[in-house]
Design a protein around this motif. Structure first.
Motif, PDB file in Angstrom:
ATOM      1  N   VAL A 150      13.521  -4.031  -1.733  1.00  0.00           N
ATOM      2  CA  VAL A 150      12.700  -4.817  -0.712  1.00  0.00           C
ATOM      3  C   VAL A 150      11.308  -4.437  -0.475  1.00  0.00           C
ATOM      4  O   VAL A 150      10.954  -3.556  -1.126  1.00  0.00           O
ATOM      5  CB  VAL A 150      13.579  -4.672   0.763  1.00  0.00           C
ATOM      6  N   ILE A 151      10.655  -5.659  -0.175  1.00  0.00           N
ATOM      7  CA  ILE A 151       9.366  -5.390   0.501  1.00  0.00           C
ATOM      8  C   ILE A 151       9.324  -5.318   1.963  1.00  0.00           C
ATOM      9  O   ILE A 151       9.840  -6.145   2.462  1.00  0.00           O
ATOM     10  CB  ILE A 151       8.186  -6.311   0.012  1.00  0.00           C
ATOM     11  N   PHE A 163       2.191  -3.281   4.208  1.00  0.00           N
ATOM     12  CA  PHE A 163       3.435  -3.549   3.234  1.00  0.00           C
ATOM     13  C   PHE A 163       4.180  -2.171   2.591  1.00  0.00           C
ATOM     14  O   PHE A 163       3.267  -1.419   2.125  1.00  0.00           O
ATOM     15  CB  PHE A 163       3.463  -4.506   2.448  1.00  0.00           C
ATOM     16  N   ILE A 164       5.249  -2.119   2.573  1.00  0.00           N
ATOM     17  CA  ILE A 164       5.813  -1.151   1.920  1.00  0.00           C
ATOM     18  C   ILE A 164       6.946  -1.649   0.925  1.00  0.00           C
ATOM     19  O   ILE A 164       7.665  -2.453   1.183  1.00  0.00           O
ATOM     20  CB  ILE A 164       6.375  -0.145   2.767  1.00  0.00           C
ATOM     21  N   ARG A 165       6.685  -1.000  -0.322  1.00  0.00           N
ATOM     22  CA  ARG A 165       7.935  -1.420  -1.334  1.00  0.00           C
ATOM     23  C   ARG A 165       8.872  -0.402  -1.312  1.00  0.00           C
ATOM     24  O   ARG A 165       8.656   0.790  -1.376  1.00  0.00           O
ATOM     25  CB  ARG A 165       7.197  -1.488  -2.788  1.00  0.00           C
ATOM     26  N   TYR A 166      10.260  -0.634  -1.034  1.00  0.00           N
ATOM     27  CA  TYR A 166      11.323   0.308  -1.241  1.00  0.00           C
ATOM     28  C   TYR A 166      11.879  -0.172  -2.360  1.00  0.00           C
ATOM     29  O   TYR A 166      12.863  -1.169  -2.503  1.00  0.00           O
ATOM     30  CB  TYR A 166      12.179   0.129   0.140  1.00  0.00           C
ATOM     31  N   ASN A 167      12.061   0.758  -3.438  1.00  0.00           N
ATOM     32  CA  ASN A 167      12.766   0.729  -4.514  1.00  0.00           C
ATOM     33  C   ASN A 167      14.168   1.447  -4.383  1.00  0.00           C
ATOM     34  O   ASN A 167      14.267   2.526  -3.975  1.00  0.00           O
ATOM     35  CB  ASN A 167      12.176   1.614  -5.827  1.00  0.00           C
ATOM     36  N   ALA A 168      15.160   0.630  -4.578  1.00  0.00           N
ATOM     37  CA  ALA A 168      16.661   1.160  -4.250  1.00  0.00           C
ATOM     38  C   ALA A 168      17.377   1.162  -5.629  1.00  0.00           C
ATOM     39  O   ALA A 168      17.839   0.241  -6.163  1.00  0.00           O
ATOM     40  CB  ALA A 168      17.193   0.388  -3.277  1.00  0.00           C
ATOM     41  N   THR A 210       0.654  -1.116  -0.002  1.00  0.00           N
ATOM     42  CA  THR A 210      -0.106   0.120  -0.038  1.00  0.00           C
ATOM     43  C   THR A 210       0.685   1.120  -0.081  1.00  0.00           C
ATOM     44  O   THR A 210       0.222   2.471   0.137  1.00  0.00           O
ATOM     45  CB  THR A 210      -1.050  -0.069   1.255  1.00  0.00           C
ATOM     46  N   GLU A 211       2.064   1.098   0.065  1.00  0.00           N
ATOM     47  CA  GLU A 211       3.088   2.254   0.005  1.00  0.00           C
ATOM     48  C   GLU A 211       4.162   2.241  -0.788  1.00  0.00           C
ATOM     49  O   GLU A 211       4.776   0.849  -0.625  1.00  0.00           O
ATOM     50  CB  GLU A 211       3.251   2.762   1.607  1.00  0.00           C
ATOM     51  N   THR A 212       4.924   3.063  -1.583  1.00  0.00           N
ATOM     52  CA  THR A 212       5.885   2.683  -2.115  1.00  0.00           C
ATOM     53  C   THR A 212       7.066   4.050  -1.873  1.00  0.00           C
ATOM     54  O   THR A 212       6.785   5.119  -1.843  1.00  0.00           O
ATOM     55  CB  THR A 212       5.742   2.722  -3.593  1.00  0.00           C
ATOM     56  N   VAL A 213       8.074   3.514  -1.727  1.00  0.00           N
ATOM     57  CA  VAL A 213       9.313   4.481  -1.428  1.00  0.00           C
ATOM     58  C   VAL A 213      10.321   4.239  -2.543  1.00  0.00           C
ATOM     59  O   VAL A 213      10.856   3.157  -2.601  1.00  0.00           O
ATOM     60  CB  VAL A 213       9.883   4.306   0.035  1.00  0.00           C
ATOM     61  N   ASP A 214      10.543   5.482  -2.915  1.00  0.00           N
ATOM     62  CA  ASP A 214      11.933   5.323  -4.031  1.00  0.00           C
ATOM     63  C   ASP A 214      13.095   5.967  -3.407  1.00  0.00           C
ATOM     64  O   ASP A 214      13.023   7.366  -2.953  1.00  0.00           O
ATOM     65  CB  ASP A 214      11.712   5.918  -5.333  1.00  0.00           C
ATOM     66  N   THR A 215      14.334   5.450  -3.608  1.00  0.00           N
ATOM     67  CA  THR A 215      15.518   6.023  -3.069  1.00  0.00           C
ATOM     68  C   THR A 215      16.492   5.326  -3.966  1.00  0.00           C
ATOM     69  O   THR A 215      16.394   4.608  -4.665  1.00  0.00           O
ATOM     70  CB  THR A 215      15.697   5.532  -1.423  1.00  0.00           C
TER      71      THR A 215
END
Length: 676
Positions: free
Chosen positions: A347-348, A357-362, A161-166
């Protein structure tokens, strides 16, 4: 940073739920009649719903029955929790839920973790009754007594339900993670840190760096780097990657330079560097025993930590916050993600507060710094049966359950095949207690080590050691873990340490180094406090005669006779200043003649594990063919390729030095700042 609204997601997911597509389980059962905590008519879908969450030692279950406007019944099952705390709190928690009309309750004092789990499970029930999508909790860690690895969680895409790009993602806010974050922050990089707990993790104070500025200021000669490399390889029986070791040897001085730029230059802390005679055993040791190498490398800032009231990791958190960064606390790693080419892309993760759940795109890479697995009995018993069998106490973080290792293996990483526990000879226990796990209702996996004292520091002193038969069985002048491994061949896998009133005087002559030096350096008052604590727990004994001590220690019959004869023989060896039986250096022999006499039973105290994911000299994780896994870096106790069999405890700080060096190395690699 891109974020998907949770409210918007739930509207979509709730509609999807009605057509059979849900992020979790909707469990509507029988409708109910009577009401207690009420709301507006039509607020709920009548039925009975079940929610679960992880408590302190079990899965807590809450079952709630709803009418269209109220909760009409609640069943709280905490039977697997600690008997006198969480398990006993079930009735009160049920009453609070019945009265509250929501999942927000006060909880029960002394049962905080169980109470939080009940609230989390109740929230799931309310969500189901409202027709909302329910994100099923991924219970971390998984695995069991027959399969430590378990199965990688299968997470419904709709549940994210949440996505973070870094650019860079650091997983873990411990020693490696916080130092990596500090280096990334100092260089203005785009990064995020996630940590499953609510705060930064314990600081391991001592770290090793070779030929550092502190060493030069102390007038130390440059280290013999070739000999040091050979010594570490010897400790590991050649089962290390010498290129990985060389990175620490060659780059740890730069690591310390960066550390001091923060702690000393910015915050005014003072480094305590161990050098001179304090950094080595007396030369006499090498006359008849192994000629150990003692690199002059140990750094710490403990005095400044005490003065400031902040541990090093806490100050590093303050440092990154001052630069506009922070840590995403209460956010657990669930699984690594990779693209079709096999590159790790992020990662999730899962919020430990509400399970979303949060998707972190690295974009540039992921650094795993999640710690070892000392708090996971499934992994300990299956991956290190020997180390587990000789351990009587623990001084590790119970949060270190090896989840980062398991997530990496699920993604295709190669785990070292050789155990490498950090065992110190300080696991004091009561007479008759065997080494190894005992059943524990409050511990993860239902198992814990029996010792009530984390570490009994005087246990490292090389006094007379005997087994339960009263027999001496080894040269007691050894690295910390040697005597506990020797005890693996003795009854109960434990041993007794025997000394007399001259304890501190003898300890000063023994001149052990590293953290064991606390006993001689802090003197009589420190020893008295250690004794008092041991006596309080029923595991340290004083007596006016050796015979009385034998009785208090539990020696009877032939074992008592043998014990008394062993003490007499040991006194003879002291008088001769020659250990004819096991070859201990004369300066580490001691007389046992002056009352009071002291005795205690010991095994190993487990600090952590060093069996980890294989890495290369750049800190990249390796796959099962020992090829680099693009986008994935590892540091700390969950990294491998450095130690095997044991931990070289006479090189004080080498593990933490490795952790910090590779934390900085990984960030350099991901950010393109490394010329290597």
């Amino acid at each position: 940073m891109n974020k998907i609204s949770r409210k918007g997601f739930l509207k979509i997911a709730a509609a999807a739920a009605m057509s059979g597509v849900t992020a979790g389980a909707l469990a509507a059962c029988n409708s109910a009649s009577s009401s207690t905590a009420s709301g507006a008519a039509g607020q709920y879908i009548p039925g009975t719903y079940e929610g679960t969450a992880e408590g302190i030692s079990s899965t807590v279950k809450v079952t709630m029955t709803f009418s269209d406007s109220a909760v009409t019944d609640v069943v709280v099952d905490t039977s697997g929790e600690t008997a006198s705390f969480g398990a006993a709190a079930a009735d009160e928690l049920r009453e609070q839920l019945m009265a509250a009309g929501s999942a927000e309750i006060d909880g029960v004092s002394g049962s905080t973790i169980t109470s939080d789990a009940v609230m989390k499970a109740a929230k799931s029930c309310y969500a189901q009754a409202k027709g909302e999508a329910v994100v099923s909790s991924v219970q971390l860690p998984t695995g069991d007594e027959s399969d430590w690895l378990g199965t990688e969680p299968d997470i419904d895409e709709a549940a994210i339900t949440e996505t973070v790009d870094t650019d860079i993602l650091i997983v873990g806010a411990g020693n490696g993670g916080m130092f990596a974050a500090a280096y990334a922050a100092a260089n203005g990089l785009n990064f995020r840190v996630i940590e499953q707990n609510a705060n930064v993790q314990d600081t391991r104070h001592w770290y090793g760096a070779i030929d550092s500025a502190a060493a030069k200021e102390a007038g130390e000669k440059p280290a013999d780097r070739a000999k040091l490399l050979s010594e570490i390889s010897r400790y590991a029986s050649g089962k290390c990657d010498q290129r990985v070791v060389k990175t620490w040897i060659n780059e740890s001085a730069a690591m310390h330079d960066f550390m001091r730029s923060i702690l000393e230059d910015k915050y005014g802390w003072v480094c305590d560097f161990t050098s001179g005679s304090e950094a080595a055993w007396p030369a006499e040791n090498a006359d008849h025993n192994t000629d150990y190498l003692f690199p002059v490398q140990e750094h710490n800032y403990m005095a400044s930590e005490r003065e400031s009231g902040l541990a090093r990791n806490e100050l590093l958190l303050q440092y990154i916050q001052e630069l506009g960064y922070d840590v995403d606390f209460k956010t657990s790693l669930a699984k690594l993600e990779k693209n079709s080419e096999g590159r790790i892309t992020g990662v999730i993760a899962q919020s430990t507060e509400d399970d979303h759940f949060i998707r972190y795109n690295a974009n540039k890479g992921v650094l795993l710094a999640c710690g070892g697995f000392p708090g996971n009995p499934y992994m300990m018993e299956q991956l290190d049966p020997l180390g587990t069998s000789v351990t009587t106490a623990c001084s590790y973080s119970p949060a270190d359950k090896g989840y980062g290792i398991r997530a990496a293996v699920w993604a295709g990483a190669n785990l070292d095949k050789e155990a490498a526990p950090m065992l110190f000879d300080r696991g004091i226990v009561a007479p008759g207690v065997d080494a190894g796990y005992v059943d524990s209702e409050s511990a993860f996996g239902g198992k814990a080590f029996p010792g009530k004292i984390r570490q009994f520091n005087p246990g490292t002193q090389p006094f007379l050691k005997v087994n339960r038969n009263g027999e001496r069985f080894a040269n007691e002048s050894s690295p910390y873990n040697d005597i506990v491994y020797a005890a693996a061949h003795q009854p109960g896998r434990v041993y007794a340490q025997i000394s007399d009133a001259n304890f501190i005087e003898d300890a000063k002559r023994f001149h052990t180094i590293g953290c064991s030096a606390q006993t001689r350096n802090l003197g009589e008052d420190y020893f008295a406090k250690q004794v008092e604590n041991g006596e309080k727990e029923g595991c340290f004994f004083k007596a006016d005669t050796i015979e009385e001590l034998a009785d208090k220690m539990g020696f009877t019959g032939a074992a008592k006779d043998t014990f008394l004869a062993t003490v007499e023989r040991y006194n003879e060896l002291y008088d001769k200043q020659n250990d004819e039986d096991f070859g201990k250096p004369a300066y580490r022999l001691s007389a046992i003649r002056t009352a009071p006499f002291y005795g205690c039973w010991l095994g190993a105290s487990l600090l952590t594990t060093e069996q980890g994911i294989a890495i290369n000299e750049k800190g990249q994780a390796l796959d099962t063919n020992n090829q680099p896994m693009e986008g994935l870096y590892v540091t700390g106790d969950m990294s491998g390729s450095f130690f095997a069999n044991n931990y070289p405890c006479l090189m004080a700080g080498v593990a933490m030095g490795r952790t910090l060096t590779y934390a900085m190395k990984a960030v350099k690699q991901m950010a393109g700042l490394d010329n290597a």
